[in-house]
Design a protein around this motif. Sequence first.
Motif, PDB file in Angstrom:
ATOM      1  N   ALA A  94      39.422  56.789  89.748  1.00  0.00           N
ATOM      2  CA  ALA A  94      39.859  55.393  89.768  1.00  0.00           C
ATOM      3  C   ALA A  94      41.359  55.311  90.026  1.00  0.00           C
ATOM      4  O   ALA A  94      42.149  56.039  89.428  1.00  0.00           O
ATOM      5  CB  ALA A  94      39.517  54.720  88.445  1.00  0.00           C
ATOM      6  N   ARG A  97      42.727  49.738  87.369  1.00  0.00           N
ATOM      7  CA  ARG A  97      41.787  49.101  86.447  1.00  0.00           C
ATOM      8  C   ARG A  97      42.273  47.684  86.164  1.00  0.00           C
ATOM      9  O   ARG A  97      43.475  47.451  86.063  1.00  0.00           O
ATOM     10  CB  ARG A  97      41.676  49.887  85.139  1.00  0.00           C
ATOM     11  CG  ARG A  97      41.025  51.240  85.309  1.00  0.00           C
ATOM     12  CD  ARG A  97      41.161  52.087  84.058  1.00  0.00           C
ATOM     13  NE  ARG A  97      40.520  53.376  84.220  1.00  0.00           N
ATOM     14  CZ  ARG A  97      41.088  54.421  84.813  1.00  0.00           C
ATOM     15  NH1 ARG A  97      42.324  54.326  85.279  1.00  0.00           N
ATOM     16  NH2 ARG A  97      40.428  55.566  84.931  1.00  0.00           N
ATOM     17  N   CYS A 223      37.292  48.347  88.399  1.00  0.00           N
ATOM     18  CA  CYS A 223      37.890  49.663  88.646  1.00  0.00           C
ATOM     19  C   CYS A 223      38.006  49.838  90.149  1.00  0.00           C
ATOM     20  O   CYS A 223      37.030  49.634  90.867  1.00  0.00           O
ATOM     21  CB  CYS A 223      37.037  50.781  88.052  1.00  0.00           C
ATOM     22  SG  CYS A 223      37.066  50.863  86.256  1.00  0.00           S
ATOM     23  N   SER A 603      32.558  50.059  89.606  1.00  0.00           N
ATOM     24  CA  SER A 603      32.870  50.414  88.239  1.00  0.00           C
ATOM     25  C   SER A 603      31.786  51.224  87.583  1.00  0.00           C
ATOM     26  O   SER A 603      31.181  50.835  86.613  1.00  0.00           O
ATOM     27  CB  SER A 603      33.122  49.161  87.419  1.00  0.00           C
ATOM     28  OG  SER A 603      33.387  49.507  86.100  1.00  0.00           O
TER      29      SER A 603
END
Length: 688
Positions: A94, A97, A223, A603
């Motif tokens: 990732a 966020r 994400c 995500s």
Amino acid sequence: SSSSSSSAPSSSPAVGADHMQVAAEEPSPTSASSSASPSASSVSSSAPDPIVLSSRDLSQELDYPGKINPQLPPHIQVLGWSPIDDEFSARYSATSRQYKYFFARQGRDLGLMRDAAARLIGEHDFRNFCRIDPINVQSFVREIYDASIDELMSFAGTDLCVLTIRGSGFLWHQIRCTMAVLFLVGEGKEAPDLVDRLLDVQATARKPAYEMAIPEPLALWECGFPSHALHMHYSPSTLERVCSKWRGVLEDLQWKAAVAHHFLRELDRLPLSMAPAEEGAASSSTSALSSSSSSSSSPSSSSSSSSSSSSSAPSSSPAVGADHMQVAAEEPSPTSASSSASPSASSVSSSAPDPIVLSSRDLSQELDYPGKINPQLPPHIQVLGWSPIDDEFSARYSATSRQYKYFFARQGRDLGLMRDAAARLIGEHDFRNFCRIDPINVQSFVREIYDASIDELMSFAGTDLCVLTIRGSGFLWHQIRCTMAVLFLVGEGKEAPDLVDRLLDVQATARKPAYEMAIPEPLALWECGFPSHALHMHYSPSTLERVCSKWRGVLEDLQWKAAVAHHFLRELDRLPLSMAPAEEGAASSSTSALSSSSSSSSSPSSSSSSSSSSSSSSSSPSSSATSQSAPAPTWGEYRTTHAPAPSKYRPIMERDRALSLEDRIERLNPHKRRKYNEKKERHDAAAS
């Protein structure tokens, strides 16, 4: 999930502290240019082509959401899937966020809060905005890309807002600490420059003591991942099923919030028989909640609220659900307004002794019953007061009336038609076509309805919330749910109000037509009336204050949860589908790469996240076939143009009929027939 150029949730929003814990403990970049971990960095630098499946490959894949979602609760659902390479990590790959924190405004100055939030943007050392974990976290530097505070909606006079914050990564409890500071600023207790002072770790090397905001309204919303990492596949049929479940979640939260708000509003009308300054004189205050004919209370259930014709005063928290309906339905009930609910209650009423009134000395020796019991109960089930009773009193059989409330969303129904139909219920009738027939335990299906009304309560996110209030001598098994089912059909224009008259005419309609009952959850036992001599309630203002405080917390909890659900459904409508609507049947999943030139958003690190960005709804260029065709519709556009055709309605009176009461009795086996005869003999003897 969404990227900077698309707005598309990849699963249901995750609410609570656990997801904050996951994101907080993971290694996070100290600058925007670095990735979340070395492994993710090496993946990003090589930047391989995304894995794109052919139509043949897609046809051989399983319908993963269709297999998984039925095993999950409604608020945790999978929206899509993507093939990944061996280097992919849902946690470490990732690149950004996004969190959302939902809250009630409660008079806070949003301008000051926005000023303070804007000071968070940039690369800073956030050690004064987190719970410090020096063993697992070596650097407290994080970069915040954007932070905004927006008003979402209003519910029952409460403005619901959200903080949206996006960054390279977050520390343990960073969002909750941030919200605590923003709340203090919004309340005028601190200046916005408090953020600058806390970020200056040279001047403020030691974190000051302050309480974090509560964890529940916190949601991991997005994400972001590199563009090559994910190539998402979505099925419109899957999205429709998920939306249907989440609409159910939202409706459930709405009527629960309506119950809580309505209860608190009626609780404010509770008449106290002593001045507030006199509270210290005794552990309980005395309040006779009685009109000339009845005293209102509900000890028959640990959760019911009551009022009489001359006072509006709940005696405990409202009971929601079908269990209380079951209790009220199976009990013997009078066939006329003049008779009581049972012979024992009748004998009590005829003698009409004086109420039991305790002296000040007696009161001083009594325990504080609510104070002892309430801490052991959940917040939504609380004792408000108590009364001495005589040996003849029965919480179930001494009741002379019961009042129920059924909360529902209007959803375009005609309330005028529903009120017309409800008014036809008033009076003494045989309600065998409005209940679940139990010939063994109930010998008479005659009940008297004293009043029935339908009122609009409030509006929430464009939904009008209403309530049916119905009071009578007693009610049969599932009588309210059957009544609501009929009223809904009338309100939707599928049946005429005179359907009620035809169902009440048991000579012409001896066999109940088949129809589904309304759901049980919005049903609340709201009041039980008792003879004036039976109860003399004692209330303590301190107890009522504690109960109100708990119920205000229940209401606030329901409000922000409803805001999450509404916000999620609204953003879900912006999800861009990468295939033309006519192509849905070609494969079990539709293909949609939710990626911009720099990142693909999903995500998988949480089973529930949703997101949107300021520059939303662009289609994905990752598939050459998709990019050459017309722009893909969003899920909201697809849902609007592909609404299912309404099913053909079959009028109730033309449907199959159940067995008549006489046929049911005739078909009882010998054991049940003997039981029926014994109860009928007792019933006839009592009636005579």
